[in-house]
Design a protein around this motif. Structure first.
Motif, PDB file in Angstrom:
ATOM      1  N   ASN A  11      69.079  -2.448 -70.797  1.00  0.00           N
ATOM      2  CA  ASN A  11      69.684  -3.215 -69.683  1.00  0.00           C
ATOM      3  C   ASN A  11      70.825  -2.320 -69.205  1.00  0.00           C
ATOM      4  O   ASN A  11      71.754  -2.053 -69.973  1.00  0.00           O
ATOM      5  CB  ASN A  11      70.190  -4.523 -70.279  1.00  0.00           C
ATOM      6  N   GLY A  76      75.952 -10.141 -71.554  1.00  0.00           N
ATOM      7  CA  GLY A  76      76.075  -9.822 -72.985  1.00  0.00           C
ATOM      8  C   GLY A  76      75.895  -8.346 -73.277  1.00  0.00           C
ATOM      9  O   GLY A  76      76.710  -7.718 -73.961  1.00  0.00           O
ATOM     10  N   ASN A 197      68.477 -17.754 -65.230  1.00  0.00           N
ATOM     11  CA  ASN A 197      67.757 -16.721 -65.970  1.00  0.00           C
ATOM     12  C   ASN A 197      66.602 -17.429 -66.689  1.00  0.00           C
ATOM     13  O   ASN A 197      66.745 -18.598 -67.068  1.00  0.00           O
ATOM     14  CB  ASN A 197      68.694 -16.065 -67.001  1.00  0.00           C
ATOM     15  N   GLU A 215      65.543 -12.058 -65.190  1.00  0.00           N
ATOM     16  CA  GLU A 215      66.961 -12.371 -64.975  1.00  0.00           C
ATOM     17  C   GLU A 215      67.260 -12.857 -63.556  1.00  0.00           C
ATOM     18  O   GLU A 215      66.727 -12.318 -62.574  1.00  0.00           O
ATOM     19  CB  GLU A 215      67.823 -11.127 -65.252  1.00  0.00           C
ATOM     20  N   ARG A 216      68.139 -13.828 -63.486  1.00  0.00           N
ATOM     21  CA  ARG A 216      68.687 -14.256 -62.184  1.00  0.00           C
ATOM     22  C   ARG A 216      69.344 -13.047 -61.534  1.00  0.00           C
ATOM     23  O   ARG A 216      70.139 -12.347 -62.161  1.00  0.00           O
ATOM     24  CB  ARG A 216      69.717 -15.353 -62.421  1.00  0.00           C
ATOM     25  N   GLY A 225      71.481 -10.083 -73.060  1.00  0.00           N
ATOM     26  CA  GLY A 225      72.285 -10.511 -74.209  1.00  0.00           C
ATOM     27  C   GLY A 225      72.566 -12.004 -74.195  1.00  0.00           C
ATOM     28  O   GLY A 225      72.367 -12.707 -75.194  1.00  0.00           O
ATOM     29  N   THR A 226      73.015 -12.502 -73.043  1.00  0.00           N
ATOM     30  CA  THR A 226      73.281 -13.952 -72.961  1.00  0.00           C
ATOM     31  C   THR A 226      71.971 -14.724 -73.135  1.00  0.00           C
ATOM     32  O   THR A 226      71.953 -15.797 -73.745  1.00  0.00           O
ATOM     33  CB  THR A 226      73.906 -14.313 -71.597  1.00  0.00           C
TER      34      THR A 226
END
Ligand SMILES: N[C@H](CCC[C@H](N)C(=O)O)C(=O)O
Length: 281
Positions: A11, A76, A197, A215-216, A225-226
């Motif tokens: 990422n 994250g 997301n 992902e959004r 990560g989140t």
């Protein structure tokens, strides 16, 4: 304009340091700059833009912009890269490190060996489970096993926020999932007023899951990560895993624990790719 390219499990982010350099950007520049710098052909390329800023309430402040220019609350993989960057630049050496984000002030611990940052543990704080705070147009707290319909198919989801919204769907196997169609359809679904997301999870064992993420504001990425944190919380809420879980992502593994203190802890790497000068031509 000088930048540093970093990545956490694939990422990847363009870093602008607004503590060391005196460049004057204005806040409204960042969404447009994110779209420009993150473009994979016409720009540097990245899933997002991260700006390193001074803070009045913490050691430093991280602002994150998705490649579409939207500004989420938290990132994250990005904050682990951020911690390594500000430590290596000698900007901050406090341990633990406190970073101001859109999801609050987060506490980070760096694992250092022979002067090198080997990894970062982030206290991601408490998961947000109230529907109105995620936000999701859903019932109850937590929002578990709620159905969502996209292109004529129904999926059951669990919704969790780590400061940013996540829609978690358990799948038996990924081969039957039309990821490129279902991902964006859920990202923009009307059930999520601020979009979301989307994580698709396969349970491998009580201590290991495999995750694919849409992902959004960034689309398919190699890691989130989140999202990994939200997915472990969702797996535990659905009695599918224990509280310490290895999350296998396309870009590598993240180690997540939902502690008995109700805080979620994420441990993983943050790495450099290259430094450069944006000519903007
Ligand atoms: N796309 C996310 C932000 C980046 C999060 C992700 N890259 C991570 O590592 O947590 C959102 O709009 O909420």
């Amino acid at each position: 304009m000088e930048f540093t390219k970093m990545q956490g499990l694939g990422n990847d982010f363009v870093f602008l340091d607004r503590i060391s350099s005196s460049a004057e950007d204005s806040a409204e520049d960042y969404p447009q700059l994110a779209r420009k710098l993150c473009h994979r052909q016409f720009g540097i390329g990245g899933d997002g833009l991260i700006v390193v800023l001074p803070s009045k309430v913490a050691d430093a402040r991280m602002r994150i912009f998705n490649s579409d220019g939207s500004e989420p609350e938290m990132c994250g993989n990005g904050i682990r890269c951020f911690a390594r960057y500000i430590y290596d630049q000698g900007l901050i050496i406090s341990d633990p490190m406190l970073v101001e984000t859109g999801a609050g002030i987060l506490k980070l611990k760096l694992f250092i060996k022979e002067g090198q940052v080997q990894g970062v543990q982030v206290d991601m704080g408490e998961p947000i489970l109230r529907a109105d705070l995620i936000p999701v147009l859903g019932e109850g707290e937590p929002v578990i096993g709620q159905s969502i319909e996209v292109s004529g198919e129904k999926y059951l989801f669990t919704a969790v926020s780590m400061g940013n919204p996540h829609c978690i769907i358990f799948v038996e196997d990924f081969s039957s999932l039309d990821f490129e169609r279902v991902g964006p359809a859920i990202e923009k679904h009307s059930l999520f007023p601020r979009k979301t997301n989307v994580e698709f999870i396969q349970i491998n064992s009580p201590r290991e899951i495999t995750m694919k993420v849409w992902e959004r504001g960034a689309g398919p990425t190699l890691a989130c990560g989140t999202g990994a944190c939200a997915s472990v919380v969702a797996s535990i809420l659905n009695n599918r895993t224990e509280r310490i879980v290895t999350v296998q992502l396309p870009g590598g593994d993240l180690f997540i624990e939902w502690g008995l203190d109700n805080h979620v802890y994420m441990t993983g790497p943050g790495n450099y790719v290259f430094k450069g000068n944006w000519l903007g031509l």
